[in-house]
Structures are given as structure tokens and as C-alpha cells.
Design a protein around this motif. Structure first.
Motif, mmCIF file in Angstrom:
data_model
loop_
_atom_site.group_PDB
_atom_site.id
_atom_site.type_symbol
_atom_site.label_atom_id
_atom_site.label_comp_id
_atom_site.label_asym_id
_atom_site.label_seq_id
_atom_site.Cartn_x
_atom_site.Cartn_y
_atom_site.Cartn_z
ATOM 1 N N PHE A 216 0.850 -1.180 0.000
ATOM 2 C CA PHE A 216 0.000 0.000 0.000
ATOM 3 C C PHE A 216 0.887 1.232 0.000
ATOM 4 N N HIS A 217 0.816 2.020 -1.095
ATOM 5 C CA HIS A 217 1.673 3.198 -1.252
ATOM 6 C C HIS A 217 3.132 2.859 -0.944
ATOM 7 N N PRO A 218 3.706 1.866 -1.625
ATOM 8 C CA PRO A 218 5.069 1.431 -1.294
ATOM 9 C C PRO A 218 6.123 2.460 -1.680
ATOM 10 N N ASP A 219 7.275 2.390 -1.038
ATOM 11 C CA ASP A 219 8.411 3.238 -1.385
ATOM 12 C C ASP A 219 9.090 2.691 -2.639
ATOM 13 N N GLU A 220 9.646 3.587 -3.438
ATOM 14 C CA GLU A 220 10.262 3.185 -4.696
ATOM 15 C C GLU A 220 11.398 2.200 -4.484
ATOM 16 N N GLU A 221 12.147 2.360 -3.398
ATOM 17 C CA GLU A 221 13.315 1.512 -3.176
ATOM 18 C C GLU A 221 12.962 0.029 -3.125
ATOM 19 N N GLU A 222 11.784 -0.286 -2.585
ATOM 20 C CA GLU A 222 11.387 -1.690 -2.467
ATOM 21 C C GLU A 222 10.411 -2.154 -3.547
ATOM 22 N N GLN A 223 9.674 -1.235 -4.126
ATOM 23 C CA GLN A 223 8.572 -1.632 -5.000
ATOM 24 C C GLN A 223 9.022 -2.483 -6.178
ATOM 25 N N ALA A 224 10.051 -2.037 -6.897
ATOM 26 C CA ALA A 224 10.482 -2.772 -8.086
ATOM 27 C C ALA A 224 10.994 -4.156 -7.724
ATOM 28 N N VAL A 225 11.742 -4.254 -6.608
ATOM 29 C CA VAL A 225 12.258 -5.553 -6.172
ATOM 30 C C VAL A 225 11.104 -6.483 -5.828
ATOM 31 N N GLU A 240 -4.632 -2.055 -7.990
ATOM 32 C CA GLU A 240 -5.666 -1.030 -8.135
ATOM 33 C C GLU A 240 -5.113 0.236 -7.502
ATOM 34 N N GLY A 241 -4.672 1.165 -8.348
ATOM 35 C CA GLY A 241 -4.063 2.381 -7.837
ATOM 36 C C GLY A 241 -2.804 2.071 -7.058
#
Length: 265
Positions: A216-225, A240-241
Motif C-alpha cells: 500500500f503506497h510502497p516506497d520506490e526503493e522496495e517496489q520494483a524488487v 488497483e491504484g
């Protein structure tokens, strides 16, 4: 064109370099940090990043890089590296072994490679678009999650991790939504984990130790991984969003999504 094998090798080398610094500091009981109400800034973050950045920059000086501590380094071409020297800073500072160094590489905005190393347990994951996930060199998937956890087909036996971005607790409206998400999941599954080390729990999903993961609204540093690990491990995913759910299989995903749809958020 840049050799994707080389990118993968450098990403792996970078997380091992950062992990070596973290392992030494963890064993020495390094707790030097600035402690806030919602986050921790540890000296180990900066130290690990100083080991990782040269590995990336020397190999690919023309690539763009975002480093959590040092910020943006502009580059040319389609590649962008995201360097997170210490995912799980709160856990590290508390003396818990659930932390990792991680790297994601995007090509034209899409995740291409992800690597993470957990120094306390000496575990390494590498994911590559179209190539699957390797854990300690062996291919792993999320497909056998239920068998690995010893649960049946009922989602009531599942363990699900919840990942939120660092700004969520600071926003009362978003914090209330997360509370509703946790409550909805808690009514359906055996255990809900609040993740302070998203990449660590993403790895557990990828090799079948967790049955679900909610971002939920993740930080960029972890999202792609997190998202590359889930996709390449064959997890069922839905977005969804700013809400993203990954699960061991489609049936589990459907039940988790149904619970979230029913949440008062």
C-alpha cells in the motif's frame, strides 16, 4: 546494447558488497542511528551504500542511479538503478536479523533485474525479467507456497505480509486505510505480518514461505524488487491504484482481494 548478464552480475555483486558491510556492523552491535517517531536513519545505511555505489558506477558510469542516501545520479540511455543499502533499518537497529541490501534495475521504466542479500542469514535472491527467480542459485517459485507452509487450500491457513510506504503512518487518512486493510485480512487468514523489511518478505513469497503480500503506497526503493520477485516467481498479482496484492495462486488472490473489497476503507 548493454549486456543483461553483466547487469545481473553487477547487481548481485553490489548487494553482496553492501551485505558484507551490514553483516560486520550487525555482529558488532552497531546501533548508531537517528531515531524518529516513524523511521530510523542508521549509520549502517550510509556505510553500506558507500560499498555498493562504486560497484555500480564503475561498471556502468553512463547509467542513471537513484541511491537512497546519496540521491540521484543522472545518466544516458534506458537503464536506471535503484540502490537500497539497508531495507529493514528498524529491524537492524533493534538487533533483528530481518534486513537486506537490495538493488533493482529498470529498463525504460520496467523492472529488469532485482537482487537482494540478507547478510544475517547469508541468503541471496536474484530475479530477472523473463528468467525467473533464483535463491542461492536454485530456481524457486511461489507455486508450492501452501505445501511449504503445511496448509491446505483454505486461505484461513495463510500468512500474509503487509507493506506500507514510509509516508503512510504520517497521513491519518492513509493510516486509517491500512488499519482497515489489516483488519480485513486478519478476519480471513491465520497471520498478518507488518513488514519492516519488504524485500525480505518478498523473497519469502517468491520461494513459497508466505502465501500473500499486500503493498500500500510502497516506497520506490522496495517496489520494483518486490514486484519483480512476485511476477518472476509466478505469483498471481493484481493492482488497483496504490494497492498491490500478490498471492501464491489465483484462488488465494481472489479471496484476499475479496477481503480488501469488503474492508471499510
Amino acid at each position: 546494447m548493454t549486456d543483461h548478464d553483466q547487469i545481473e552480475a553487477v547487481a548481485r555483486a553490489a548487494v553482496l558488497a553492501g551485505g558484507a558491510e551490514l553483516r560486520a556492523r550487525y555482529r558488532d552491535g552497531d546501533a548508531e542511528a537517528e531515531y524518529g517517531a516513524h523511521d530510523v536513519k542508521a549509520a549502517a545505511d550510509v556505510a553500506a551504500e558507500s560499498r555498493m555505489l562504486p560497484v555500480v558506477r564503475e561498471a556502468f558510469p553512463d547509467h542513471a542511479v537513484f541511491a537512497e542516501e546519496a540521491g540521484e545520479f543522472p545518466g544516458d540511455g534506458p537503464y536506471r538503478w535503484i540502490v537500497d543499502p539497508l531495507d529493514g533499518t528498524n529491524d537492524f537497529a533493534a538487533g533483528l536479523p530481518t534486513f537486506a541490501s537490495s538493488v533493482a534495475v529498470l529498463r525504460e521504466g520496467s523492472p529488469l533485474v532485482a537482487a537482494l542479500h540478507q547478510p544475517a542469514t547469508d541468503e541471496t535472491y536474484v530475479a530477472r525479467s523473463g528468467e525467473g527467480v533464483r535463491y542461492g542459485g536454485d530456481r524457486v517459485t511461489a507455486a508450492d507456497a501452501r505445501a511449504a507452509a503445511g496448509v491446505g487450500s483454505d486461505v484461513a491457513g495463510a500468512t500474509v505480509a503487509v507493506i506500507v510506504g514510509r509516508d503512510v503512518p504520517r497521513d491519518p487518512a492513509l493510516a486509517a486505510e491500512v488499519d482497515a486493510i489489516r483488519g480485513a485480512l486478519d478476519d480471513r487468514v491465520k497471520r498478518v505480518l507488518d513488514s519492516w523489511a519488504p524485500t525480505v518478505h518478498s523473497g519469502l513469497l517468491a520461494r513459497g514461505r508466505l502465501q500473500g503480500l499486500v503493498q500500500f503506497h510502497p516506497d520506490e526503493e522496495e517496489q520494483a524488487v518486490t514486484e519483480l520477485l512476485a511476477t518472476e516467481a509466478g505469483a498471481a498479482v493484481r493492482r488497483e491504484g496504490d494497492l498491490y496484492v500478490a498471492a501464491a495462486d489465483e484462488a488465494t488472490l481472489d479471496e484476499l482481494w475479496e477481503a480488501l473489497d469488503e474492508a471499510d476503507r
